[in-house]
Design a protein around this motif. Structure first.
Motif, PDB file in Angstrom:
ATOM      1  N   GLU A  99      32.689  22.837  52.062  1.00  0.00           N
ATOM      2  CA  GLU A  99      32.612  22.863  50.522  1.00  0.00           C
ATOM      3  C   GLU A  99      33.458  23.693  49.755  1.00  0.00           C
ATOM      4  N   GLN A 100      33.392  24.976  50.432  1.00  0.00           N
ATOM      5  CA  GLN A 100      34.026  26.115  49.271  1.00  0.00           C
ATOM      6  C   GLN A 100      35.567  25.877  49.894  1.00  0.00           C
ATOM      7  N   ALA A 101      35.930  25.441  50.879  1.00  0.00           N
ATOM      8  CA  ALA A 101      37.410  25.173  51.226  1.00  0.00           C
ATOM      9  C   ALA A 101      38.110  24.097  50.505  1.00  0.00           C
ATOM     10  N   LEU A 102      37.216  22.996  50.214  1.00  0.00           N
ATOM     11  CA  LEU A 102      37.765  21.769  49.377  1.00  0.00           C
ATOM     12  C   LEU A 102      37.752  22.116  48.225  1.00  0.00           C
ATOM     13  N   ARG A 103      36.883  23.204  47.588  1.00  0.00           N
ATOM     14  CA  ARG A 103      36.974  23.481  46.078  1.00  0.00           C
ATOM     15  C   ARG A 103      38.171  24.162  46.055  1.00  0.00           C
ATOM     16  N   GLU A 104      38.766  25.393  46.785  1.00  0.00           N
ATOM     17  CA  GLU A 104      40.060  26.029  46.571  1.00  0.00           C
ATOM     18  C   GLU A 104      40.931  25.067  46.600  1.00  0.00           C
ATOM     19  N   GLU A 105      41.023  24.165  47.675  1.00  0.00           N
ATOM     20  CA  GLU A 105      42.098  23.200  47.705  1.00  0.00           C
ATOM     21  C   GLU A 105      42.173  22.135  46.512  1.00  0.00           C
ATOM     22  N   MET A 106      41.136  22.088  45.867  1.00  0.00           N
ATOM     23  CA  MET A 106      41.224  21.273  44.661  1.00  0.00           C
ATOM     24  C   MET A 106      41.870  21.995  43.419  1.00  0.00           C
ATOM     25  N   ARG A 107      41.537  23.410  43.461  1.00  0.00           N
ATOM     26  CA  ARG A 107      41.713  24.202  42.371  1.00  0.00           C
ATOM     27  C   ARG A 107      43.342  24.419  42.706  1.00  0.00           C
ATOM     28  N   GLU A 108      43.840  24.729  43.787  1.00  0.00           N
ATOM     29  CA  GLU A 108      45.333  24.808  44.200  1.00  0.00           C
ATOM     30  C   GLU A 108      46.074  23.524  43.592  1.00  0.00           C
ATOM     31  N   GLU A 109      45.411  22.405  44.027  1.00  0.00           N
ATOM     32  CA  GLU A 109      46.316  20.929  43.526  1.00  0.00           C
ATOM     33  C   GLU A 109      46.314  21.125  42.060  1.00  0.00           C
ATOM     34  N   LEU A 110      45.275  21.272  41.264  1.00  0.00           N
ATOM     35  CA  LEU A 110      45.065  21.428  39.997  1.00  0.00           C
ATOM     36  C   LEU A 110      46.147  22.247  39.168  1.00  0.00           C
ATOM     37  N   VAL A 159      33.881  16.677  42.207  1.00  0.00           N
ATOM     38  CA  VAL A 159      35.082  16.257  41.066  1.00  0.00           C
ATOM     39  C   VAL A 159      35.116  17.617  40.255  1.00  0.00           C
ATOM     40  N   LEU A 160      36.495  18.154  40.363  1.00  0.00           N
ATOM     41  CA  LEU A 160      37.015  19.232  39.391  1.00  0.00           C
ATOM     42  C   LEU A 160      37.752  18.535  38.210  1.00  0.00           C
ATOM     43  N   LEU A 181      33.172  21.529  37.251  1.00  0.00           N
ATOM     44  CA  LEU A 181      32.912  21.172  38.452  1.00  0.00           C
ATOM     45  C   LEU A 181      31.455  20.190  38.699  1.00  0.00           C
ATOM     46  N   GLU A 182      31.735  19.070  39.265  1.00  0.00           N
ATOM     47  CA  GLU A 182      30.582  18.300  39.188  1.00  0.00           C
ATOM     48  C   GLU A 182      30.298  17.941  40.866  1.00  0.00           C
ATOM     49  N   LYS A 183      29.153  17.923  41.251  1.00  0.00           N
ATOM     50  CA  LYS A 183      28.866  17.598  42.809  1.00  0.00           C
ATOM     51  C   LYS A 183      27.818  16.417  42.687  1.00  0.00           C
ATOM     52  N   ARG A 184      28.346  15.218  43.144  1.00  0.00           N
ATOM     53  CA  ARG A 184      27.559  14.179  43.173  1.00  0.00           C
ATOM     54  C   ARG A 184      27.135  13.497  44.378  1.00  0.00           C
ATOM     55  N   SER A 220      40.683  16.197  40.139  1.00  0.00           N
ATOM     56  CA  SER A 220      40.706  16.188  41.413  1.00  0.00           C
ATOM     57  C   SER A 220      39.489  15.896  42.070  1.00  0.00           C
ATOM     58  N   TRP A 221      39.306  15.135  43.175  1.00  0.00           N
ATOM     59  CA  TRP A 221      38.018  14.823  43.726  1.00  0.00           C
ATOM     60  C   TRP A 221      38.325  14.708  45.211  1.00  0.00           C
ATOM     61  N   ARG A 222      36.952  15.226  45.862  1.00  0.00           N
ATOM     62  CA  ARG A 222      37.201  15.127  47.308  1.00  0.00           C
ATOM     63  C   ARG A 222      35.560  14.800  47.849  1.00  0.00           C
ATOM     64  N   THR A 223      35.477  14.103  48.928  1.00  0.00           N
ATOM     65  CA  THR A 223      34.184  13.719  49.416  1.00  0.00           C
ATOM     66  C   THR A 223      34.084  14.564  50.864  1.00  0.00           C
ATOM     67  N   TYR A 224      32.786  14.856  51.110  1.00  0.00           N
ATOM     68  CA  TYR A 224      32.468  15.189  52.276  1.00  0.00           C
ATOM     69  C   TYR A 224      31.225  14.780  53.105  1.00  0.00           C
ATOM     70  N   ASP A 225      31.138  14.665  54.243  1.00  0.00           N
ATOM     71  CA  ASP A 225      29.827  14.361  54.947  1.00  0.00           C
ATOM     72  C   ASP A 225      28.860  15.642  54.758  1.00  0.00           C
ATOM     73  N   PHE A 226      27.600  15.598  54.704  1.00  0.00           N
ATOM     74  CA  PHE A 226      26.774  16.481  54.720  1.00  0.00           C
ATOM     75  C   PHE A 226      25.597  16.400  55.873  1.00  0.00           C
ATOM     76  N   ASP A 227      25.586  17.537  56.430  1.00  0.00           N
ATOM     77  CA  ASP A 227      24.281  17.527  57.665  1.00  0.00           C
ATOM     78  C   ASP A 227      23.561  18.662  57.476  1.00  0.00           C
ATOM     79  N   PRO A 228      22.351  18.630  57.206  1.00  0.00           N
ATOM     80  CA  PRO A 228      21.335  19.777  56.877  1.00  0.00           C
ATOM     81  C   PRO A 228      21.277  20.612  58.044  1.00  0.00           C
ATOM     82  N   LYS A 229      21.604  19.967  59.530  1.00  0.00           N
ATOM     83  CA  LYS A 229      21.547  20.738  60.675  1.00  0.00           C
ATOM     84  C   LYS A 229      22.555  21.803  60.646  1.00  0.00           C
ATOM     85  N   ILE A 230      23.819  21.656  60.183  1.00  0.00           N
ATOM     86  CA  ILE A 230      24.846  22.772  60.032  1.00  0.00           C
ATOM     87  C   ILE A 230      25.180  23.078  58.755  1.00  0.00           C
TER      88      ILE A 230
END
Length: 178
Positions: free
Chosen positions: A148-159, A104-105, A85-88, A130-140
């Motif tokens: 991010e955790q939900a995206l990781r699980e979605e990627m694992r299920e897809e693969l 990227v998983l 798993l890479e986080k870029r 599998s790869w996903r992108t998401y916006d990051f906001d340090p305020k939330i």
């Protein structure tokens, strides 16, 4: 006797809309095309370097949901060779803080059959990503970590589904006949 052109126009529009949507490959999110079309074996052994990894747990959960028994005595084995798993960072804000990330998983795996099988098999090592992108906001940050955790699980299920869809054709006939 004079019929209105509107019923014909609306029917024509509905047909055109259906044609356009089906031609572009559009489908509802979460619909799994593999749910009924793939002939899967009744038993499958999942062998992973880290048996309690998130990827191995996801695979076992999907197998259980499809009534496929994870068994070390199964004629077919799915071996997970490597899970990365890479986080870029994708973009940075004007203050120098990362504004967008890409996950990227990548899973390297192969199938093998036991020596007791009539036709021993060891498939070539395959790699799925599998790869996903998401916006990051340090305020939330808590909400973004949950996203991010939900995206990781979605990627694992897809693969996991893509790996199960790649069950070798040779073994499908032999394993499902048992």
């Amino acid at each position: 006797m004079n019929s209105s052109p509107f019923p014909k126009t609306s029917a024509l529009f509905a047909c055109a809309l259906c044609l356009v949507l089906s031609a572009c490959g559009w489908q509802l999110r979460g619909v799994n095309p593999h749910s009924t079309s793939t002939a899967l074996p009744g038993e499958l052994h999942v062998l992973a370097r880290e048996p309690n990894s998130a990827m191995a747990r996801t695979l076992r959960r999907i197998l259980t949901s499809k009534n496929i028994h994870p068994s070390s005595a199964a004629a077919l084995t799915l071996e997970l060779d490597d899970v990365r798993l890479e986080k870029r960072p994708l973009s940075v804000s004007e203050t120098g803080v990362t504004a967008q990330y890409q996950l990227v998983l990548t899973v390297r795996y192969h199938y093998s059959q036991g020596a007791a099988s009539a036709q021993p098999l060891r498939s070539a090592v395959q790699e799925v990503s599998s790869w996903r992108t998401y916006d990051f906001d340090p305020k939330i940050i808590v909400a973004k970590n949950q996203e991010e955790q939900a995206l990781r699980e979605e990627m694992r299920e897809e693969l996991a589904w893509r790996m199960l869809d790649a069950v070798p054709e040779l073994s499908r006939a032999e394993v499902t006949a048992d």
